[in-house]
Write a protein that holds these residues in place. Structure first.
Motif, PDB file in Angstrom:
ATOM      1  N   GLY A  83      69.442  57.730 104.104  1.00 43.06           N
ATOM      2  CA  GLY A  83      68.562  58.749 103.543  1.00 43.06           C
ATOM      3  C   GLY A  83      68.329  59.847 104.548  1.00 43.06           C
ATOM      4  N   PRO A  84      67.298  60.671 104.340  1.00 45.96           N
ATOM      5  CA  PRO A  84      67.008  61.751 105.285  1.00 45.96           C
ATOM      6  C   PRO A  84      66.820  61.198 106.698  1.00 45.96           C
ATOM      7  N   GLY A  92      72.037  66.698 108.927  1.00 48.57           N
ATOM      8  CA  GLY A  92      71.189  67.855 108.671  1.00 48.57           C
ATOM      9  C   GLY A  92      69.933  67.847 109.524  1.00 48.57           C
ATOM     10  N   PRO A  93      69.008  68.770 109.310  1.00 50.23           N
ATOM     11  CA  PRO A  93      67.764  68.794 110.080  1.00 50.23           C
ATOM     12  C   PRO A  93      67.030  67.458 109.967  1.00 50.23           C
ATOM     13  N   ALA A  94      66.326  67.096 111.016  1.00 55.03           N
ATOM     14  CA  ALA A  94      65.694  65.778 111.107  1.00 55.03           C
ATOM     15  C   ALA A  94      64.180  65.885 111.045  1.00 55.03           C
ATOM     16  N   HIS A  95      63.578  64.856 110.472  1.00 59.28           N
ATOM     17  CA  HIS A  95      62.171  64.594 110.739  1.00 59.28           C
ATOM     18  C   HIS A  95      62.112  64.049 112.161  1.00 59.28           C
ATOM     19  N   VAL A  96      61.340  64.676 113.027  1.00 63.02           N
ATOM     20  CA  VAL A  96      61.300  64.291 114.435  1.00 63.02           C
ATOM     21  C   VAL A  96      59.887  63.809 114.766  1.00 63.02           C
ATOM     22  N   THR A 152      60.758  68.455 110.000  1.00 63.08           N
ATOM     23  CA  THR A 152      59.308  68.330 110.188  1.00 63.08           C
ATOM     24  C   THR A 152      59.054  67.771 111.579  1.00 63.08           C
ATOM     25  N   LEU A 153      57.810  67.909 112.026  1.00 54.35           N
ATOM     26  CA  LEU A 153      57.361  67.309 113.275  1.00 54.35           C
ATOM     27  C   LEU A 153      56.248  66.314 112.983  1.00 54.35           C
ATOM     28  N   VAL A 154      56.372  65.118 113.543  1.00 51.97           N
ATOM     29  CA  VAL A 154      55.299  64.128 113.514  1.00 51.97           C
ATOM     30  C   VAL A 154      54.888  63.914 114.964  1.00 51.97           C
ATOM     31  N   LEU A 155      53.701  64.371 115.315  1.00 49.08           N
ATOM     32  CA  LEU A 155      53.219  64.343 116.693  1.00 49.08           C
ATOM     33  C   LEU A 155      52.096  63.321 116.780  1.00 49.08           C
TER      34      LEU A 155
END
Length: 263
Positions: free
Chosen positions: A19-20, A85-89, A112-115
């Motif tokens: 998946g993503p 592709g672009p990642a959720h980081v 997206t960013l998860v900080l």
């Protein structure tokens, strides 16, 4: 385990699911194993990748004079190699600082960013006297002979006692940590100030914080929330600095819900 090379430096990572793309960046002194409660739990929705950053785990030694930008470029090599592709980081503590630097240099690779329980560098988030005290404390710890359980060597990682199922894992990661890497990270973290970057974040951002985090307290989360446009803040009840280990179900639910909304 899989590997990729970034300018000749071998980088190891674990991968699960489909998946993503969701990339997980661990804290200082840890390695990919810090994401044990997330790797399989989130693999039902995402391709989950947890790296051993340069100088940790199964990856190559940290080159001399390595910078935050170098970490970002190594991560870019890994993300590009996956061709998803672009990642959720998602980055926790030091890993969140690396995630922000990755966004600075490679925004096209970030979905997206998860900080989580993180900093805009210590200089960018903490009072000067607190930074000095932390630098001195970590240096003392690195210079002293090991005593007792490494899992409790750094105070304030958990709201309560370290979660029993993960104490052996924490001890194993601490025993495998490389002093030269920790000294280099300490110098980088003490001098990093990413406050200029926060207002420029234009991807969806989730701030995920332990309610009782004393290493990066909620005041830091509020600074992030005020600076990053439309950032979402989720507070994990009863959790300290390592909220992903102390309250993994709450942590995983927040990450899954946020990233699914923005996939």
């Amino acid at each position: 385990m899989a590997t990729v090379r970034a300018d000749g430096l071998p980088l190891a990572y674990d991968r699960a699911g489909a998946g993503p793309l969701l990339v997980l960046l661990h804290g200082a002194g840890d390695d990919a194993r810090a994401w044990t409660p997330q790797l399989d739990a989130l693999a039902d929705v995402f391709t989950v990748v947890a790296w051993d950053e340069p100088g940790t785990g199964r990856s190559g030694d940290l080159p001399a004079a390595f910078t935050l930008a170098d970490y970002a470029h190594c991560l870019a090599a890994l993300v590009r190699s996956l061709r998803l592709g672009p990642a959720h980081v998602a980055g926790l503590s030091w890993g969140g600082t690396v995630a922000l630097e990755f966004y600075r240099h490679h925004p096209d690779l970030v979905r997206t960013l998860v900080l989580a329980d993180t900093y805009a560098g210590w200089k960018g988030s903490l009072p000067t006297e607190e930074v000095a005290a932390r630098v001195a404390g970590v240096r003392r710890m690195l210079d002293a002979p090991p005593t007792g359980s490494p899992a409790i060597a750094v105070p304030g990682l958990f709201a309560g006692a370290p979660p029993a199922p993960y104490v052996p894992l924490l001890d194993a990661m601490a025993a495998a940590a490389r002093p030269d890497t920790l000294r280099a990270q300490l110098a980088l973290m003490a001098e990093a100030d990413q406050r200029d970057l926060l207002p420029t974040v234009s991807v969806p951002a989730l701030l995920l914080w332990g309610e009782q985090d004393v290493r990066s307290p909620l005041t830091v989360a509020r600074q992030f929330q005020a600076a990053i446009p439309e950032a979402e803040l989720v507070v994990v009840p009863g959790a300290g600095h390592l909220s992903n280990l102390e309250r993994p179900e709450d942590f995983n639910r927040a990450v899954r819900d946020f990233c699914r909304r923005h996939s």
